[in-house]
Design a protein around this motif. Structure first.
Motif, PDB file in Angstrom:
ATOM      1  N   PHE A 273       0.813  -1.220   0.000  1.00 12.96           N
ATOM      2  CA  PHE A 273       0.000   0.000   0.000  1.00 12.96           C
ATOM      3  C   PHE A 273       0.848   1.272   0.000  1.00 12.96           C
ATOM      4  O   PHE A 273       0.355   2.341  -0.309  1.00 12.96           O
ATOM      5  CB  PHE A 273      -1.012  -0.012   1.153  1.00 12.96           C
ATOM      6  N   PHE A 281      -5.655   0.627  -2.840  1.00  9.56           N
ATOM      7  CA  PHE A 281      -6.750   1.590  -2.749  1.00  9.56           C
ATOM      8  C   PHE A 281      -7.696   1.532  -3.947  1.00  9.56           C
ATOM      9  O   PHE A 281      -8.858   1.894  -3.820  1.00  9.56           O
ATOM     10  CB  PHE A 281      -6.196   3.008  -2.567  1.00  9.56           C
ATOM     11  N   LEU A 284     -10.268  -1.124  -3.266  1.00 12.28           N
ATOM     12  CA  LEU A 284     -10.979  -0.690  -2.058  1.00 12.28           C
ATOM     13  C   LEU A 284     -11.960   0.426  -2.387  1.00 12.28           C
ATOM     14  O   LEU A 284     -13.106   0.419  -1.935  1.00 12.28           O
ATOM     15  CB  LEU A 284      -9.960  -0.233  -1.006  1.00 12.28           C
TER      16      LEU A 284
ATOM     17  N   PHE B 141     -10.724   0.981   5.328  1.00 10.47           N
ATOM     18  CA  PHE B 141     -10.455   2.161   4.500  1.00 10.47           C
ATOM     19  C   PHE B 141      -9.963   3.327   5.356  1.00 10.47           C
ATOM     20  O   PHE B 141      -8.979   3.990   5.035  1.00 10.47           O
ATOM     21  CB  PHE B 141     -11.728   2.549   3.739  1.00 10.47           C
ATOM     22  N   MET B 144      -6.352   2.546   6.858  1.00 14.94           N
ATOM     23  CA  MET B 144      -5.272   2.541   5.879  1.00 14.94           C
ATOM     24  C   MET B 144      -5.075   3.909   5.239  1.00 14.94           C
ATOM     25  O   MET B 144      -3.941   4.311   4.970  1.00 14.94           O
ATOM     26  CB  MET B 144      -5.541   1.478   4.806  1.00 14.94           C
ATOM     27  N   SER B 145      -6.168   4.652   4.990  1.00 10.58           N
ATOM     28  CA  SER B 145      -6.017   5.982   4.403  1.00 10.58           C
ATOM     29  C   SER B 145      -5.259   6.892   5.355  1.00 10.58           C
ATOM     30  O   SER B 145      -4.384   7.659   4.949  1.00 10.58           O
ATOM     31  CB  SER B 145      -7.367   6.634   4.113  1.00 10.58           C
ATOM     32  N   GLN B 147      -3.137   6.016   7.700  1.00  8.88           N
ATOM     33  CA  GLN B 147      -1.751   5.572   7.725  1.00  8.88           C
ATOM     34  C   GLN B 147      -1.003   6.077   6.491  1.00  8.88           C
ATOM     35  O   GLN B 147       0.100   6.594   6.587  1.00  8.88           O
ATOM     36  CB  GLN B 147      -1.764   4.043   7.731  1.00  8.88           C
ATOM     37  N   PHE B 148      -1.655   5.909   5.337  1.00  7.26           N
ATOM     38  CA  PHE B 148      -1.053   6.339   4.079  1.00  7.26           C
ATOM     39  C   PHE B 148      -0.811   7.849   4.103  1.00  7.26           C
ATOM     40  O   PHE B 148       0.266   8.320   3.732  1.00  7.26           O
ATOM     41  CB  PHE B 148      -1.974   5.972   2.914  1.00  7.26           C
ATOM     42  N   ILE B 151       2.190   8.802   6.358  1.00  7.32           N
ATOM     43  CA  ILE B 151       3.484   8.434   5.767  1.00  7.32           C
ATOM     44  C   ILE B 151       3.798   9.334   4.571  1.00  7.32           C
ATOM     45  O   ILE B 151       4.936   9.770   4.382  1.00  7.32           O
ATOM     46  CB  ILE B 151       3.486   6.942   5.352  1.00  7.32           C
ATOM     47  N   TYR B 165       4.685   2.277  13.106  1.00  7.95           N
ATOM     48  CA  TYR B 165       4.717   0.862  13.456  1.00  7.95           C
ATOM     49  C   TYR B 165       5.298   0.662  14.845  1.00  7.95           C
ATOM     50  O   TYR B 165       6.083   1.448  15.326  1.00  7.95           O
ATOM     51  CB  TYR B 165       5.531   0.086  12.420  1.00  7.95           C
ATOM     52  N   LEU B 251      -2.985  -4.428  11.700  1.00  9.27           N
ATOM     53  CA  LEU B 251      -2.376  -3.599  10.663  1.00  9.27           C
ATOM     54  C   LEU B 251      -1.169  -2.815  11.168  1.00  9.27           C
ATOM     55  O   LEU B 251      -0.264  -2.508  10.407  1.00  9.27           O
ATOM     56  CB  LEU B 251      -3.416  -2.638  10.067  1.00  9.27           C
TER      57      LEU B 251
END
Lengths: 308, 301
Positions: A273, A281, A284, B141, B144-145, B147-148, B151, B165, B251
């Motif tokens: 990812f 994504f 998703l 969603f 992860m969004s 986290q993304f 970063i 992490y 995660l």
């Protein structure tokens, strides 16, 4: 209440069924007619034969969703996988509601006396997350697929999904049926000698019809959400196939979803990812659009019912 | 009178026995569930194995009674670890994350809804629509969004203000924020519905007419009445957050307690873990009852 609201929910219902059938049709037609067995391109060269890129490739005009790590076009994989996702979640939702309706009948009428105890047995299913129940009751997929093969695994997963949702749904439907039973006209038909099965099918279910449609839509999204969560846990419908590139020196084994089912696509992109966000994504976002669509339909049906 | 008391005793006794039997039944169901895999699978071959199943149930039950120290597999370590060494720290960590997130979520939602009450009607409708869409976003969603996004920001700006992490160190900030975001939109929706229902009631107009300021009506009357109705939703939110906690810990590679639910070597650990997610739930139910008694709202189903 029953008749007037019919027209109001008919439209969104037809819309969702039409949409599901369309996606299903495209998916089936695509994989039976247009699918080629050509090896996906993993490494790209320029005219003079130099390497200019390695899969996964980012989205481009020819590949709107990019490719995965072995070079498969993701948009194509999503179309192919759609039939599994849609058949799976509609089938599970439908069967769950059907079985729960029958169980609710038994708990409301013939087994009224022990229903309290049966509902006690249902409690753990309410409190243990569905994600955990599926993981708990599944074999090691990578080993089981060798023993059982693709379709047997899918079938097992299908019935497992149906099973884990039945207790909660039966409890809800039992409660709702009992509420309907309190109405006076049912008392009247009872005294006229109607059988309990007749009362259930002719009086209770028609009143619950609107509720059942909302329940069906909610089950669709609940099941898709559960699939996505399991996908992130590298648990795929139909198991997985090795996704390591032979040349790459990867220590940790990586897997691709065998079926290309949507949630499996999300799960297989999880580890990339950051380096290849589109592999995660992309699928998703498509699932999110699907979920929002269902939610707006639910809102429509509920608004229509409230107005009456 | 004496007769009546006698019946009351019998009544309480029978209720007590019933409750005990129910708890026992729930426990037995969890025991069956935990051992069920040995009924249908033997070395990954599908079938029907009643004797293996009975054996598993028997040993699992025995292990629970003797409080046997079980083993779990930690994802990024190859070896197994004993539960009793692992659990205390992991459990307190997970619960800290869970309840901080819940508290923060409630505070944020409350602040937002307080501002929302002053919006013009058209904006209100828009906000409600928007929240209803945001509410459908899957937890995967959101997590992860976020986290993304963090970063990505770190790569662009080079500021490493948030550590993502947690391979070695215990990290609180990121998991708490992620876990807070998951139920936030639902919290906002519930609060909006509750507040709007409350503002329709007559006493608000009366209090305003008496000359109390908007703020006074809000803090002294409306909030007080809403706390009880809101506490009814707490258990629902708790169950939703447990699922998200499992995902967040997975995660973020956190060694939390939820991995007991899927990384166990023997079934009794699963039962222990289910008990541990039920424990805070019991406390929440107790809290709701206490709030109800303190505020003096009649306790009905």
């Amino acid at each position: 209440m029953g008749y007037h609201s019919m027209n109001n929910f008919k439209k969104p219902l037809l819309l969702i069924i039409g949409l599901l059938l369309l996606v299903l049709f495209v998916s089936v037609v695509y994989s039976s007619i247009f699918k080629t067995d050509a090896e996906p391109e993993r490494i790209r060269y320029n005219d003079s034969g130099e390497v200019i890129g390695k899969a996964p490739f980012p989205p481009s005009l020819t590949q709107p969703m990019g490719t995965d790590k072995v070079g498969n076009d993701l948009a194509v994989r999503m179309i192919e996988g759609a039939k599994y996702t849609i058949l799976f979640i509609t089938g599970v939702s439908f069967l769950r509601i059907l079985v729960s309706l029958i169980i609710a009948y038994f708990l409301v009428f013939p087994f009224k006396r022990i229903s309290e105890w049966v509902e006690t047995v249902f409690i753990p299913f309410k409190y243990i997350p569905g994600l955990i129940l599926v993981l708990l009751l599944s074999p090691d997929l990578n080993e089981a697929i060798v023993q059982m093969g693709f379709w047997k695994i899918v079938l097992y997963q299908f019935f497992l999904f149906v099973f884990i949702g039945i207790p909660i749904l039966s409890a809800v439907l039992t409660k709702e049926s009992r509420n309907v039973l309190k109405n006076e006209y049912i008392e009247a038909s009872n005294q006229l000698g109607a059988s309990s099965w007749r009362i259930y099918t002719k009086h209770i279910i028609p009143v619950l019809k609107d509720r059942l449609i909302v329940t069906f839509l909610q089950q669709l999204s609940i099941n898709l959400l559960l699939l996505i969560q399991l996908g992130v846990f590298q648990y795929f419908i139909g198991g997985s196939k090795p996704g390591n590139i032979a040349a790459a020196e990867e220590v940790v084994p990586k897997y691709l979803s065998e079926s290309g089912e949507w949630a499996g696509m999300i799960g297989q992109g999880k580890d990339e990812f950051l380096t290849a966000p589109w592999t995660f994504f992309g699928p998703l976002l498509i699932s999110v659009v699907f979920l929002i669509l269902i939610k707006s339909l639910v809102n429509k049906v509920e608004d229509a019912n409230r107005k009456i | 009178m004496k007769n009546y008391l006698h019946f009351l005793n019998v009544y309480i006794l029978s209720k007590g026995i019933k409750l005990f039997l129910k708890v026992l039944l729930v426990f037995l169901t969890v025991l069956m569930l935990a051992s069920m895999k040995s009924l249908i699978y033997n070395q990954n071959i599908l079938g029907f194995y009643p004797f293996e199943f009975l054996n598993t149930v028997k040993t699992t039950f025995g292990n629970i009674l003797s409080l046997k120290d079980g083993l779990i597999l930690i994802p990024h370590m190859v070896k197994t670890i004993s539960v009793f060494n692992y659990l205390p720290k992991a459990y307190s960590y997970s619960m800290t994350v869970l309840f901080s997130a819940l508290l923060l979520g409630v505070i944020f939602a409350f602040t937002f809804v307080y501002m929302y009450l002053w919006f013009p009607i058209k904006a209100k409708r828009l906000v409600r629509k928007f929240i209803s869409i945001l509410e459908t976003l899957p937890d995967v969603f959101i997590i992860m969004s976020f986290q993304f996004g963090v970063i990505y920001l770190y790569k662009k700006t080079g500021l490493k203000f948030l550590q993502i992490y947690s391979l070695n160190t215990e990290v609180y900030i990121m998991p708490i924020i992620c876990l807070m975001l998951v139920p936030l939109f639902m919290l906002i929706r519930i609060m909006i519905t509750l507040f709007e229902k409350e503002y329709e009631k007559l006493y608000v107009d009366f209090a305003r007419a008496k000359g109390l300021s908007q703020l006074e009506v809000f803090t002294k009357h409306v909030v007080r009445n809403i706390i009880y109705s809101f506490s009814q939703y707490l258990s629902l939110i708790y169950w939703m957050m447990i699922t998200s906690l499992i995902l967040v810990e997975y995660l973020f590679l956190i060694d939390g307690f939820t991995l007991l639910l899927y990384r166990f070597v023997s079934p009794e650990i699963f039962i222990l873990a289910v008990g541990l997610i039920l424990l805070p739930y019991g406390l929440i139910i107790l809290l709701i009852k206490l709030i109800g008694r303190k505020i003096g709202v009649p306790q009905h189903e």
